[in-house]
Design a protein around this motif. Structure first.
Motif, PDB file in Angstrom:
ATOM      1  N   ARG A 102     110.347  45.240 122.906  1.00 37.54           N
ATOM      2  CA  ARG A 102     108.907  45.230 122.606  1.00 37.54           C
ATOM      3  C   ARG A 102     108.565  44.159 121.567  1.00 37.54           C
ATOM      4  NH1 ARG A 102     106.425  50.847 120.862  1.00 37.54           N
ATOM      5  NH2 ARG A 102     107.379  50.305 118.876  1.00 37.54           N
ATOM      6  N   ARG A 194      89.305  49.699 119.956  1.00 39.70           N
ATOM      7  CA  ARG A 194      90.540  49.152 119.413  1.00 39.70           C
ATOM      8  C   ARG A 194      90.969  47.888 120.124  1.00 39.70           C
ATOM      9  NH1 ARG A 194      95.662  49.400 121.050  1.00 39.70           N
ATOM     10  NH2 ARG A 194      97.199  48.934 119.458  1.00 39.70           N
ATOM     11  N   LYS A 204     102.343  44.870 119.179  1.00 33.33           N
ATOM     12  CA  LYS A 204     102.367  45.565 117.894  1.00 33.33           C
ATOM     13  C   LYS A 204     102.132  44.523 116.809  1.00 33.33           C
ATOM     14  CE  LYS A 204     104.769  49.621 116.109  1.00 33.33           C
ATOM     15  NZ  LYS A 204     103.773  50.634 116.491  1.00 33.33           N
ATOM     16  N   GLU A 240      93.953  55.653 123.028  1.00 36.82           N
ATOM     17  CA  GLU A 240      95.001  56.206 122.173  1.00 36.82           C
ATOM     18  C   GLU A 240      94.441  56.434 120.781  1.00 36.82           C
ATOM     19  OE1 GLU A 240      98.222  53.659 120.841  1.00 36.82           O
ATOM     20  OE2 GLU A 240      97.204  51.879 121.590  1.00 36.82           O
ATOM     21  N   GLY A 242      94.863  55.582 116.500  1.00 34.99           N
ATOM     22  CA  GLY A 242      95.048  54.331 115.776  1.00 34.99           C
ATOM     23  C   GLY A 242      96.486  53.839 115.821  1.00 34.99           C
ATOM     24  N   GLY A 243      97.437  54.744 115.783  1.00 34.09           N
ATOM     25  CA  GLY A 243      98.843  54.334 115.798  1.00 34.09           C
ATOM     26  C   GLY A 243      99.721  55.268 116.596  1.00 34.09           C
ATOM     27  N   MET A 244      99.123  56.033 117.504  1.00 32.84           N
ATOM     28  CA  MET A 244      99.893  56.984 118.313  1.00 32.84           C
ATOM     29  C   MET A 244      99.308  57.071 119.719  1.00 32.84           C
ATOM     30  SD  MET A 244     100.876  60.240 115.900  1.00 32.84           S
ATOM     31  CE  MET A 244      99.461  60.337 114.821  1.00 32.84           C
ATOM     32  N   ASN A 245     100.169  57.316 120.680  1.00 30.05           N
ATOM     33  CA  ASN A 245      99.725  57.537 122.056  1.00 30.05           C
ATOM     34  C   ASN A 245      99.331  59.006 122.235  1.00 30.05           C
ATOM     35  OD1 ASN A 245     102.271  55.276 122.641  1.00 30.05           O
ATOM     36  ND2 ASN A 245     100.202  54.830 123.342  1.00 30.05           N
ATOM     37  N   LEU A 265      99.202  50.579 123.299  1.00 27.39           N
ATOM     38  CA  LEU A 265     100.527  50.156 122.875  1.00 27.39           C
ATOM     39  C   LEU A 265     101.569  50.958 123.677  1.00 27.39           C
ATOM     40  CD1 LEU A 265     103.093  50.273 120.748  1.00 27.39           C
ATOM     41  CD2 LEU A 265     101.681  48.221 120.698  1.00 27.39           C
ATOM     42  N   GLY A 267     104.221  52.907 123.709  1.00 23.42           N
ATOM     43  CA  GLY A 267     105.045  53.622 122.732  1.00 23.42           C
ATOM     44  C   GLY A 267     106.397  54.018 123.313  1.00 23.42           C
ATOM     45  N   ILE A 268     107.404  53.934 122.476  1.00 26.32           N
ATOM     46  CA  ILE A 268     108.747  54.343 122.895  1.00 26.32           C
ATOM     47  C   ILE A 268     108.831  55.869 122.889  1.00 26.32           C
ATOM     48  CG2 ILE A 268     111.197  54.217 122.244  1.00 26.32           C
ATOM     49  CD1 ILE A 268     110.351  51.327 121.113  1.00 26.32           C
ATOM     50  N   THR A 269     108.102  56.508 121.986  1.00 23.81           N
ATOM     51  CA  THR A 269     108.023  57.971 122.019  1.00 23.81           C
ATOM     52  C   THR A 269     107.306  58.404 123.299  1.00 23.81           C
ATOM     53  OG1 THR A 269     107.711  57.767 119.631  1.00 23.81           O
ATOM     54  CG2 THR A 269     107.547  59.967 120.568  1.00 23.81           C
ATOM     55  N   CYS A 309     101.729  61.047 119.896  1.00 19.95           N
ATOM     56  CA  CYS A 309     103.149  60.791 119.658  1.00 19.95           C
ATOM     57  C   CYS A 309     103.395  59.357 119.206  1.00 19.95           C
ATOM     58  CB  CYS A 309     103.962  61.128 120.903  1.00 19.95           C
ATOM     59  SG  CYS A 309     103.646  60.069 122.315  1.00 19.95           S
ATOM     60  N   GLY A 310     104.400  59.226 118.350  1.00 19.73           N
ATOM     61  CA  GLY A 310     104.803  57.938 117.809  1.00 19.73           C
ATOM     62  C   GLY A 310     106.009  58.151 116.903  1.00 19.73           C
ATOM     63  N   THR A 311     106.672  57.080 116.531  1.00 23.73           N
ATOM     64  CA  THR A 311     107.912  57.190 115.763  1.00 23.73           C
ATOM     65  C   THR A 311     107.741  57.973 114.460  1.00 23.73           C
ATOM     66  OG1 THR A 311     108.814  55.184 116.682  1.00 23.73           O
ATOM     67  CG2 THR A 311     109.633  55.818 114.516  1.00 23.73           C
TER      68      THR A 311
HETATM   69  C1  LIG Z   1     103.689  51.839 117.206  1.00 21.24           C
HETATM   70  C2  LIG Z   1     102.474  52.383 117.876  1.00 21.24           C
HETATM   71  C3  LIG Z   1     102.512  53.499 118.723  1.00 21.24           C
HETATM   72  C4  LIG Z   1     103.742  54.357 118.897  1.00 21.24           C
HETATM   73  O1  LIG Z   1     104.847  53.672 119.365  1.00 21.24           O
HETATM   74  P1  LIG Z   1     106.311  54.277 119.164  1.00 21.24           P
HETATM   75  O2  LIG Z   1     107.193  53.264 119.771  1.00 21.24           O
HETATM   76  O3  LIG Z   1     106.330  55.561 119.880  1.00 21.24           O
HETATM   77  O4  LIG Z   1     106.499  54.443 117.690  1.00 21.24           O
HETATM   78  C5  LIG Z   1     101.354  53.883 119.375  1.00 21.24           C
HETATM   79  N1  LIG Z   1     100.209  53.203 119.203  1.00 21.24           N
HETATM   80  C6  LIG Z   1     100.128  52.128 118.394  1.00 21.24           C
HETATM   81  C7  LIG Z   1      98.826  51.443 118.248  1.00 21.24           C
HETATM   82  C8  LIG Z   1     101.252  51.688 117.712  1.00 21.24           C
HETATM   83  O5  LIG Z   1     101.159  50.626 116.913  1.00 21.24           O
END
Ligand SMILES: *Cc1c(COP(=O)(O)O)cnc(C)c1O
Length: 365
Positions: A102, A194, A204, A240, A242-245, A265, A267-269, A309-311
Motif C-alpha cells: 500500500r 473526504r 494514505k 468511511e 476519517g481514519g477507519m473503514n 482507503l 484498509g488492511i483491517t 475498523c482500522g489498525t
Molecule cells: C489507515 C486508514 C484506514 C485503516 O486502514 P488499516 O490498514 O486497516 O489500518 C481507513 N481509512 C483511512 C482514511 C485510513 O487512513
C-alpha cells in the motif's frame, strides 16, 4: 532475515537511550502516539541516485529547510502498523507486506518514488529489533510503527520533488479503549466530503487528514467521537470514517461494506475482516450502502450492527449516528455479538493466540 535480499542498514545506536526505570514508568501508561522509542530509521532519495544512506539512528528532530517542498505542496505519505509481543516472548507484525504494497501504491498516486518493498520491510524489522524493550508489557500493549516519506527537496516550483526522506518512528501504545471496548458515536457531515472520484482517497497521505480536520472538529462539537463521510458526488452513500473503514451486519448474518472504487482507503483491517468472515461462511458484500439504507435498516432491524475498523482500534462498534436533523442508534447502541466476535478473532490471530489460517503473522524476534 538472511539471504540475498538482505539489505544493510547502518546501525548508529542512540548514545543516550532512556534508562530502564524511566522507560518502565513511561510504558505503565503510554496512551496513544505520545511517547516514542530511542531510535528512528532514515533513508534518503535523490533523483538519479535512488534510495541511499539506509540508517538506524537516535530519534531526534530533523532539520527542515523552510523551502522544503512538503511544507508547501504536502507531498507526503505514511503507513501505520503494530508489532506485538507474543505469548512465547517473541515479537511479530501483522501483515506488514500489505502495508509495504500500500505504501508503494500511495507513493505512485502522489508522484513519489516507491521505496523497494523489501527495504520497507527490513526497516520495520530493524527498528523493532533495536527498540524491542519499548513494547509495553501486558495483553493490550503494542508498538505502533509509523513509516512515512516526504518531499525534502528545497524548491518552490510545482512538480514532483527530486529528493525525499523516508523515516520510521515507533510509539509504544496502550489499549485504544482504556476500560474495555466502547461503542463510538459518529457525526454524518452535511457539508464536508473526504475524497472525490479521481482524488487521493485511496492513498494514505497526510493531505487527506488535513482536509478532514474541520469535519472532525464539527463532530466533536456535536458530541460525537468520529465523522462519517458520504460520497462526494451524490452525498448519498457511506464512504468511511476519517481514519477507519465501515461495515454493516445485516439481520441474515451477512456483512456489507462500501466497495473500493478509489475514494476510500483500502484498509488492511477491512480486508482481514472480509477474509475472516468469508472463511467462517458469512456472506460479505462489497457494495454501496446508502445512508438512507443505514437509517431505515437501523430503525427496522434489518441492520443489526455497524462497526468501524482500522489498525489503531482494530474493530470498534458504532452505537449512535447523528445528523443535523436526526439521531438514531443501531440496535440498542451497544456492542454487537458479530462485531465483538470478529474483533476477538482478529486480535487473537494478531497476538499469536489463535491459528493463523492466512499466514498473516510475521515474526521478527
Ligand atoms: C489507515 C486508514 C484506514 C485503516 O486502514 P488499516 O490498514 O486497516 O489500518 C481507513 N481509512 C483511512 C482514511 C485510513 O487512513
Amino acid at each position: 532475515m538472511s539471504g540475498g535480499d538482505h539489505l544493510d542498514f547502518e546501525i548508529r545506536p542512540n548514545p543516550a537511550p532512556v534508562g530502564a526505570a524511566e522507560r518502565a514508568a513511561l510504558l505503565a501508561n503510554p496512551g496513544f502516539g505520545r511517547i516514542f522509542t530511542d531510535h528512528m530509521v532514515t533513508v534518503r532519495y535523490a533523483d538519479g541516485k535512488g534510495w541511499y544512506d539506509h540508517r538506524v539512528e537516535a530519534r531526534a528532530p530533523i532539520a527542515i529547510d523552510p523551502a522544503s517542498a512538503v511544507l508547501h505542496y504536502a507531498q507526503e505519505i505514511f503507513e501505520g502498523l503494530k508489532a506485538y509481543r507474543l505469548d512465547d516472548g517473541g515479537v511479530a507484525m501483522f501483515r506488514p507486506d500489505a502495508n509495504a504494497a500500500r505504501f508503494a501504491q500511495s507513493a505512485q498516486r502522489m508522484a513519489m518514488p516507491a521505496l523497494p518493498q523489501e527495504a520497507f520491510l527490513q526497516s520495520l524489522r530493524e527498528i523493532i529489533s533495536i527498540d524491542a524493550d519499548w513494547i509495553p508489557p501486558g495483553e493490550e500493549g503494542s508498538l505502533y510503527l509509523r513509516p512515512f516519506a516526504y518531499a525534502s527537496e528545497v524548491f518552490l516550483g510545482v512538480r514532483p520533488a527530486l529528493e525525499y526522506l523516508y523515516l520510521v518512528i515507533a510509539s509504544p501504545v496502550g489499549p485504544y479503549f482504556s476500560g474495555g471496548v466502547k461503542p463510538v458515536s459518529v457525526w454524518v457531515s452535511p457539508d464536508f466530503t473526504r475524497a472525490a472520484p479521481g482524488g487521493t482517497g485511496a492513498a494514505k497521505c497526510g493531505g487527506n487528514y488535513a482536509a478532514g480536520l474541520v469535519a472532525q472538529a464539527e463532530a466533536i462539537e456535536h458530541g460525537c467521537d468520529q465523522v462519517v463521510y458520504l460520497d462526494a458526488v451524490e452525498r448519498k452513500y457511506v464512504d468511511e470514517l476519517g481514519g477507519m473503514n465501515v461495515f454493516f451486519v445485516l439481520d441474515d448474518g451477512s456483512l456489507a461494506t462500501p466497495p473500493l472504487t478509489g475514494t476510500i482507503l483500502p484498509g488492511i483491517t477491512r480486508d482481514s475482516v472480509i477474509r475472516l468472515a468469508g472463511r467462517a461462511g458469512r456472506r460479505v458484500e462489497e457494495r454501496p450502502v446508502s445512508f438512507e439504507e443505514w437509517r431505515e435498516g437501523a430503525k427496522s432491524g434489518r441492520i443489526r450492527e455497524a462497526f468501524a475498523c482500522g489498525t489503531a482500534a482494530v474493530i470498534t462498534p458504532i452505537g449512535t449516528i447523528k445528523t443535523p436533523d436526526d439521531e438514531f442508534q443501531v440496535a440498542d447502541g451497544g456492542s454487537g455479538d458479530v462485531t465483538m466476535g470478529l474483533r476477538r478473532e482478529l486480535v487473537d490471530i494478531q497476538r499469536g493466540r489463535a491459528e493463523d489460517p492466512f499466514g498473516w503473522v510475521s515474526r521478527v524476534l
